[in-house]
Design a protein around this motif. Structure first.
Motif, PDB file in Angstrom:
ATOM      1  N   ARG A  23       0.711  -1.260  -0.215  1.00 33.30           N
ATOM      2  CA  ARG A  23      -0.176  -0.011  -0.123  1.00 33.30           C
ATOM      3  C   ARG A  23       0.940   1.331  -0.171  1.00 33.30           C
ATOM      4  N   LEU A  24       1.830   1.213   0.507  1.00 31.95           N
ATOM      5  CA  LEU A  24       3.006   2.363   0.629  1.00 31.95           C
ATOM      6  C   LEU A  24       3.862   2.376  -0.419  1.00 31.95           C
ATOM      7  N   GLY A  25       3.849   1.636  -1.386  1.00 29.52           N
ATOM      8  CA  GLY A  25       4.746   1.249  -2.630  1.00 29.52           C
ATOM      9  C   GLY A  25       6.111   1.020  -2.084  1.00 29.52           C
ATOM     10  N   GLN A  26       6.383   0.104  -1.130  1.00 32.29           N
ATOM     11  CA  GLN A  26       7.586  -0.163  -0.782  1.00 32.29           C
ATOM     12  C   GLN A  26       8.326  -1.173  -1.497  1.00 32.29           C
ATOM     13  N   ASN A  27       9.140  -0.580  -2.282  1.00 27.52           N
ATOM     14  CA  ASN A  27      10.029  -1.380  -3.077  1.00 27.52           C
ATOM     15  C   ASN A  27      11.481  -0.743  -2.684  1.00 27.52           C
ATOM     16  N   PHE A  28      12.329  -1.396  -1.851  1.00 24.83           N
ATOM     17  CA  PHE A  28      13.603  -0.911  -1.453  1.00 24.83           C
ATOM     18  C   PHE A  28      14.806  -0.945  -2.424  1.00 24.83           C
ATOM     19  N   LEU A  29      15.403  -0.067  -2.455  1.00 17.04           N
ATOM     20  CA  LEU A  29      16.714  -0.104  -3.466  1.00 17.04           C
ATOM     21  C   LEU A  29      17.792  -0.819  -2.779  1.00 17.04           C
ATOM     22  N   VAL A  30      18.175  -2.012  -3.407  1.00 13.16           N
ATOM     23  CA  VAL A  30      19.203  -2.700  -2.695  1.00 13.16           C
ATOM     24  C   VAL A  30      20.532  -2.993  -3.489  1.00 13.16           C
ATOM     25  N   ILE A  53      11.897  12.308  -0.238  1.00 15.91           N
ATOM     26  CA  ILE A  53      10.729  11.733  -0.037  1.00 15.91           C
ATOM     27  C   ILE A  53      10.802  10.282  -0.005  1.00 15.91           C
ATOM     28  N   GLY A  54      10.180   9.840   0.987  1.00 17.45           N
ATOM     29  CA  GLY A  54      10.038   8.088   1.265  1.00 17.45           C
ATOM     30  C   GLY A  54      11.441   7.500   1.603  1.00 17.45           C
ATOM     31  N   PRO A  55      12.283   7.939   2.543  1.00 19.09           N
ATOM     32  CA  PRO A  55      13.555   7.276   2.765  1.00 19.09           C
ATOM     33  C   PRO A  55      13.529   5.797   2.914  1.00 19.09           C
ATOM     34  N   GLY A  56      12.587   5.250   3.485  1.00 16.34           N
ATOM     35  CA  GLY A  56      12.340   3.881   3.866  1.00 16.34           C
ATOM     36  C   GLY A  56      13.745   3.218   4.812  1.00 16.34           C
ATOM     37  N   LEU A  57      14.346   2.594   4.224  1.00 18.53           N
ATOM     38  CA  LEU A  57      15.449   1.985   5.129  1.00 18.53           C
ATOM     39  C   LEU A  57      16.577   2.911   5.201  1.00 18.53           C
ATOM     40  N   ILE A  74      11.079  12.776   4.616  1.00 21.53           N
ATOM     41  CA  ILE A  74       9.843  12.627   5.112  1.00 21.53           C
ATOM     42  C   ILE A  74       9.196  11.175   4.742  1.00 21.53           C
ATOM     43  N   GLU A  75       9.029  10.325   5.847  1.00 22.08           N
ATOM     44  CA  GLU A  75       8.458   9.160   5.684  1.00 22.08           C
ATOM     45  C   GLU A  75       6.884   8.972   6.428  1.00 22.08           C
ATOM     46  N   ALA A  76       6.173   8.268   5.670  1.00 24.03           N
ATOM     47  CA  ALA A  76       5.050   8.084   6.190  1.00 24.03           C
ATOM     48  C   ALA A  76       4.496   6.741   7.007  1.00 24.03           C
ATOM     49  N   ASP A  77       5.642   5.844   6.850  1.00 20.53           N
ATOM     50  CA  ASP A  77       5.654   4.743   7.810  1.00 20.53           C
ATOM     51  C   ASP A  77       6.363   4.866   9.117  1.00 20.53           C
ATOM     52  N   GLY A  99       5.361  11.683   8.475  1.00 23.87           N
ATOM     53  CA  GLY A  99       4.397  12.333   7.933  1.00 23.87           C
ATOM     54  C   GLY A  99       4.224  11.955   6.235  1.00 23.87           C
ATOM     55  N   ASP A 100       3.385  12.540   5.701  1.00 24.63           N
ATOM     56  CA  ASP A 100       2.597  12.100   4.179  1.00 24.63           C
ATOM     57  C   ASP A 100       3.303  13.316   3.389  1.00 24.63           C
ATOM     58  N   ILE A 101       4.008  12.996   2.589  1.00 25.13           N
ATOM     59  CA  ILE A 101       4.244  14.146   1.353  1.00 25.13           C
ATOM     60  C   ILE A 101       3.396  14.883   0.878  1.00 25.13           C
ATOM     61  N   LEU A 102       2.050  14.257   1.013  1.00 20.96           N
ATOM     62  CA  LEU A 102       0.778  14.936   0.004  1.00 20.96           C
ATOM     63  C   LEU A 102       0.181  15.700   1.181  1.00 20.96           C
ATOM     64  N   GLY A 119      14.194  11.460  -4.281  1.00 22.50           N
ATOM     65  CA  GLY A 119      13.569  10.109  -3.836  1.00 22.50           C
ATOM     66  C   GLY A 119      13.273   9.071  -4.787  1.00 22.50           C
ATOM     67  N   ASN A 120      13.172   7.912  -4.236  1.00 24.23           N
ATOM     68  CA  ASN A 120      12.795   6.834  -4.655  1.00 24.23           C
ATOM     69  C   ASN A 120      11.381   6.771  -4.207  1.00 24.23           C
ATOM     70  N   ILE A 121      10.297   7.212  -5.092  1.00 20.60           N
ATOM     71  CA  ILE A 121       9.187   7.566  -4.375  1.00 20.60           C
ATOM     72  C   ILE A 121       8.085   6.443  -4.702  1.00 20.60           C
ATOM     73  N   PRO A 122       7.031   6.317  -3.892  1.00 20.20           N
ATOM     74  CA  PRO A 122       5.977   5.179  -4.066  1.00 20.20           C
ATOM     75  C   PRO A 122       5.194   5.681  -5.369  1.00 20.20           C
ATOM     76  N   TYR A 123       5.362   4.562  -6.361  1.00 19.48           N
ATOM     77  CA  TYR A 123       4.788   4.629  -7.462  1.00 19.48           C
ATOM     78  C   TYR A 123       3.408   4.823  -7.667  1.00 19.48           C
ATOM     79  N   ASN A 124       2.397   4.367  -6.426  1.00 21.34           N
ATOM     80  CA  ASN A 124       0.943   4.655  -6.638  1.00 21.34           C
ATOM     81  C   ASN A 124       0.638   6.143  -6.598  1.00 21.34           C
ATOM     82  N   ILE A 125       1.670   6.885  -6.023  1.00 19.45           N
ATOM     83  CA  ILE A 125       1.349   8.218  -5.793  1.00 19.45           C
ATOM     84  C   ILE A 125       2.346   9.293  -6.653  1.00 19.45           C
ATOM     85  N   SER A 126       2.849   8.775  -7.831  1.00 15.98           N
ATOM     86  CA  SER A 126       3.866   9.611  -8.227  1.00 15.98           C
ATOM     87  C   SER A 126       3.445  10.695  -9.103  1.00 15.98           C
TER      88      SER A 126
HETATM   89  N1  SAH Z   1      13.874   5.381  -0.797  1.00  9.07           N
HETATM   90  C1  SAH Z   1      13.990   4.110   0.021  1.00  9.07           C
HETATM   91  C2  SAH Z   1      12.363   3.505  -0.108  1.00  9.07           C
HETATM   92  C3  SAH Z   1      11.720   3.427  -1.385  1.00  9.07           C
HETATM   93  S1  SAH Z   1       9.804   2.617  -1.042  1.00  9.07           S
HETATM   94  C4  SAH Z   1      14.754   3.156  -1.074  1.00  9.07           C
HETATM   95  O1  SAH Z   1      15.212   3.508  -2.096  1.00  9.07           O
HETATM   96  O2  SAH Z   1      14.881   2.017  -0.765  1.00  9.07           O
HETATM   97  C5  SAH Z   1       8.797   4.116  -1.000  1.00  9.07           C
HETATM   98  C6  SAH Z   1       9.041   4.677   0.555  1.00  9.07           C
HETATM   99  O3  SAH Z   1       7.968   5.909   0.396  1.00  9.07           O
HETATM  100  C7  SAH Z   1       8.786   3.901   1.586  1.00  9.07           C
HETATM  101  O4  SAH Z   1       9.513   4.092   2.518  1.00  9.07           O
HETATM  102  C8  SAH Z   1       6.963   4.139   1.776  1.00  9.07           C
HETATM  103  O5  SAH Z   1       6.863   3.975   3.482  1.00  9.07           O
HETATM  104  C9  SAH Z   1       7.396   5.854   1.743  1.00  9.07           C
HETATM  105  N2  SAH Z   1       6.027   6.467   1.529  1.00  9.07           N
HETATM  106  C10 SAH Z   1       5.151   5.882   0.993  1.00  9.07           C
HETATM  107  N3  SAH Z   1       3.966   6.902   0.821  1.00  9.07           N
HETATM  108  C11 SAH Z   1       4.454   8.136   1.409  1.00  9.07           C
HETATM  109  C12 SAH Z   1       4.065   9.330   1.614  1.00  9.07           C
HETATM  110  N4  SAH Z   1       2.614   9.560   1.309  1.00  9.07           N
HETATM  111  N5  SAH Z   1       4.823  10.129   2.074  1.00  9.07           N
HETATM  112  C13 SAH Z   1       6.162  10.059   2.591  1.00  9.07           C
HETATM  113  N6  SAH Z   1       6.460   8.661   2.361  1.00  9.07           N
HETATM  114  C14 SAH Z   1       5.805   7.732   1.905  1.00  9.07           C
END
Ligand code: SAH
Length: 286
Positions: A23-30, A53-57, A74-77, A99-102, A119-126
């Motif tokens: 749901r949060l578009g979590q695909n972490f860059l490894v 935006i969305g730093p994840g790990l 800023i991270e929503a999880d 927080g939520d970037i939006l 940011g590697n941003i969540p694709y569902n809200i790009s």
């Molecule tokens: N940048 C990291 C994570 C990418 S996954 C990497 O490259 O590994 C996308 C990240 O965005 C997740 O951590 C997710 O929790 C976060 N995220 C999802 N929706 C968000 C929102 N509305 N505002 C801020 N962060 C959000």
């Protein structure tokens, strides 16, 4: 190399008992190589302020901070925020915001514009994120983002192609977009279904159409693309008749404006350039 990074990401996820959330578009860059390539593309200046935006790990966050940037991330999880605080919170040049970037108050977050966004941003809200950055461009000079390749292609589409549309025109009206490189699904964990691209959006101080009323422009472009297979004239007339998109000129006003802007009324909207849409917006306003 990639396997080792994968291991690191897995270790972090295991240590904090986190399972990636779709749901949060979590695909972490490894893939370490890809992370380093992004940092080279960003090329932060010492002390430069970045919004991530969305730093994840926090893998990218860490490298950006090590390169000398001051990163506000800023991270929503909630779970990620705890992880980030524990892993990176001690660094004076990293600030983690839950927080939520939006939704967040960007003016409060960014007291000294203009920053760059990363940011590697969540694709569902790009798309909403792209339009947010556009509409807050007084705060941002540039954004370097990981997007679905398909979205990157729409951003950089040439007029007359099937990718050319609201995203191309909406962002192209205020800046430039460049696709820097593509990233394969295997560079992420879990891997997304699609190929990704790193893009660079620039919002120049002197925009391409300085006199443009962006709100009016958006109404015109939406009206034109409301009926994709129609001619631009018929699409505009129909949208106005239906009162769609807040677009209300009379058929006569539309004909005059098309002529003033130098647009052939039988063209399909996807063959009309951004410059012509800007001219049409100006012509409709007079
Ligand atoms: N940048 C990291 C994570 C990418 S996954 C990497 O490259 O590994 C996308 C990240 O965005 C997740 O951590 C997710 O929790 C976060 N995220 C999802 N929706 C968000 C929102 N509305 N505002 C801020 N962060 C959000």
């Amino acid at each position: 190399m990639a396997a080792q990074q994968n291991h690191t990401a897995h270790r972090l996820l295991a240590r904090y008992r986190i399972r990636p959330t779709k749901r949060l578009g979590q695909n972490f860059l490894v893939n370490r190589g890809v992370l380093e390539k992004i940092v080279r593309a960003v090329a932060p200046e010492a002390g430069e302020r970045l919004l991530e935006i969305g730093p994840g790990l926090g893998t990218l966050t860490r490298l950006l901070a090590m390169a000398g940037a001051h990163v506000t991330a800023i991270e929503a999880d909630r779970r990620m925020v705890e992880l980030l605080e524990a892993e990176l919170g001690g660094r004076p040049n990293v600030r983690i915001v839950y927080g939520d970037i939006l939704e967040v108050d960007l003016d409060a977050l960014i007291p000294t514009p203009r920053w760059r966004a990363v940011g590697n941003i969540p694709y569902n809200i790009s798309s909403p994120i792209l339009f947010l950055l556009r509409d807050q461009r007084q705060l941002f000079s540039e954004a370097i983002l990981m997007l679905q390749k398909e979205v990157a292609e729409r951003l950089t589409a040439r007029v007359g192609t099937k990718e050319y549309g609201l995203l191309t025109i909406g962002l192209g009206a205020v800046g430039t977009c460049e696709r820097i490189f593509d990233v394969a699904p295997g560079s992420f964990w879990p891997p997304p279904k699609v190929t990704s691209s790193i893009v660079r959006l620039r919002f120049p101080e002197l925009p391409p159409y300085p006199m443009l009323d962006l709100a009016a422009f958006t109404r015109v472009v939406r009206a034109a693309f409301g009926k994709r297979r129609k001619t631009i004239r018929n699409a505009l007339v129909m949208a106005a008749a239906e009162g769609q998109y807040g677009f209300t000129p009379t058929p006569r006003a539309i004909d005059v404006a098309l002529s003033t802007a130098g647009i052939d009324p039988v063209l399909r909207p996807e063959t009309v350039t951004i410059a012509h849409f800007a001219a049409l917006t100006g012509a409709l306003a007079t």
